[in-house]
Design a protein around this motif. Structure first.
Motif, short mmCIF file in Angstrom:
data_model
loop_
_atom_site.label_atom_id
_atom_site.label_comp_id
_atom_site.label_asym_id
_atom_site.label_seq_id
_atom_site.Cartn_x
_atom_site.Cartn_y
_atom_site.Cartn_z
N VAL A 30 54.85 7.93 23.17
CA VAL A 30 55.45 8.23 21.88
C VAL A 30 56.65 7.32 21.63
O VAL A 30 56.86 6.84 20.52
CB VAL A 30 55.87 9.72 21.81
CG1 VAL A 30 56.62 10.01 20.52
CG2 VAL A 30 54.64 10.61 21.94
N LEU B 182 58.80 8.44 26.68
CA LEU B 182 58.40 9.74 26.14
C LEU B 182 56.89 9.73 25.94
O LEU B 182 56.36 8.87 25.23
CB LEU B 182 59.12 10.00 24.81
CG LEU B 182 58.77 11.31 24.10
CD1 LEU B 182 59.22 12.53 24.90
CD2 LEU B 182 59.39 11.35 22.70
N HIS C 26 55.72 17.61 25.48
CA HIS C 26 55.93 16.19 25.80
C HIS C 26 56.54 16.14 27.19
O HIS C 26 57.02 17.14 27.73
CB HIS C 26 56.90 15.55 24.80
CG HIS C 26 56.31 15.29 23.46
ND1 HIS C 26 55.99 16.30 22.58
CD2 HIS C 26 55.96 14.13 22.84
CE1 HIS C 26 55.48 15.78 21.47
NE2 HIS C 26 55.45 14.46 21.60
N THR D 2 62.77 13.40 17.04
CA THR D 2 62.12 12.98 18.28
C THR D 2 63.20 12.59 19.29
O THR D 2 64.39 12.78 19.06
CB THR D 2 61.15 11.82 18.03
OG1 THR D 2 60.44 11.55 19.24
CG2 THR D 2 61.87 10.55 17.59
N ARG E 167 53.21 12.07 25.26
CA ARG E 167 52.56 13.34 24.86
C ARG E 167 51.28 13.48 25.68
O ARG E 167 50.33 12.71 25.48
CB ARG E 167 52.23 13.31 23.37
CG ARG E 167 51.78 14.67 22.82
CD ARG E 167 51.39 14.59 21.36
NE ARG E 167 50.15 13.83 21.18
CZ ARG E 167 50.04 12.71 20.52
NH1 ARG E 167 51.09 12.19 19.92
NH2 ARG E 167 48.89 12.09 20.43
#
Lengths: 90, 90, 90, 90, 90, 90, 90
Positions: B41, B11, B76, B2, B13
């Motif tokens: 995320v 980050l 993402h 990640t 999604r």
């Protein structure tokens, strides 16, 4: 379901400007930067902002830069502190 | 694998906006600056940011300036704090 | 011979984005502001920056404003802190 | 006769980029913001700057905004701190 | 009669750049932002500025944004601190 | 009747630049940003400003951004601190 | 009903500039940034602003960026602190 605004943002439900009677607020169509009327639904996480605005406050705002969303079928706008001109006092 | 965002980056999604039923959030196509819905995320290294956002938070954001990547085949976006409008509260 | 970046600058050796398998990072060509992948070679003199980035870190970055150089025949880029989106975590 | 730069300015004597051998620094002509190589002749009055740069340091810099002068027939450039990318370390 | 500059301003009497001999300063006509040479006549009220500049200092400056006046028939220019590149040291 | 300027503003009564004799100030028409001469009538509420400017001071100023008014039939201009270049010293 | 301005905003009721007699204020039509005259109706929540402005103050202001509204049939404008040039002193 609702939105909890981040930082200095404010969730506002726009309302139609009041009747154009002598005792109301009139928001002229001709104004260069036309203000709008609304009700504060939620105030952001910024503690300084929470001292001057609360849910339920009636406000005038300029929509410049705001983001429109619909919550449960009702139009709302997510504004920044600088978009709020003042509170309506009755 | 990640991404651990740096500083005040987040980050996220993106998820499809919920069904356009009366009880959901509708993100109008007509909006000048259309917000999007997503799930946090990972939160950046900025400690102040970590107080207001956590992994798993559902958020509304504006994509302006964000960087798109795919992680394990899933889209993402890496945003900055100022791109996050608020959290979805159920 | 190498470069010791000044202040909040970072010397990065770009690497090809990983194979486009389901378990890798894909940096879409279509993205408005396409991120790139690289390895940190040296971190600037800014002490605050040295707390969040170290030589050897794998990073995603946007090249906007970076300066390209070749060191011992290998392409490098000198970036500013704000160009680094995050670290790749495996 | 020389120039003592004011504040965060730096007097630099540009040098030709080193031979394009495998062990040197190559400054690609194709780079959008092509860096240049030089030697620091004098550092400005800013005390914080004096901690990170000294006369004699070999540096890479971007000329954007710098002022060109000739001292004793030799080309020099007066730069600002932000124009210095890093030091050449041998 | 003279001018006492306010804040971080500096009153400077431009002088012709020195003879283009090998031992002087040459200010190339081709430079994008051509510097000029002058003598400081008076330094503004800013105390921090007074620590780094004094009346009588020979300076290089860029005229960008300066205001031209004539005092007792002699051309002067009122500059801001940021217009002063450095002092000429003999 | 007069105007008490707010914050860092200054009320100034412009005067014609002095005779173009060898001992006066000449404000060249050719200057890119032509300065003007005037007398300070009132200084704003900013305490720091009041330390460096007083009513009666003769000043040079650039009119860029100033607001012109007439008081008792006499032209005045309301300037900001940054518009004041310096005081005329006799 | 009225408006309580937020932060550094000021609610002002514009008044016609006074008669163009020798003892009044004349706001020239020719001015590049024509000031206007008005009466302060309400001062924003900013405590620093409340020290320099009060309801009832007669002010000169520039309308640039202000928002026009009508309250009980009377034109008002919501300004920011920087739009207020000074107070009219009689």
């Amino acid at each position: 379901m609702t939105i909890a605004p981040l930082d200095d943002r404010v969730l506002v439900r726009p309302v139609e400007a009041e009747e154009k009677t002598a005792s109301g607020i009139i928001l002229p169509d001709t104004a260069k930067e036309k203000p709008q009327q609304g009700v504060v639904v939620a105030v952001g996480t910024d503690e300084d902002l929470q001292k001057v605005l609360s849910a339920g406050d009636e406000v005038l705002f300029t929509k410049y830069g705001g983001s429109e969303i619909k919550l449960d079928g009702v139009s709302h706008v997510i504004l920044q502190r600088g978009d709020i001109l003042g509170k309506v006092v009755r």
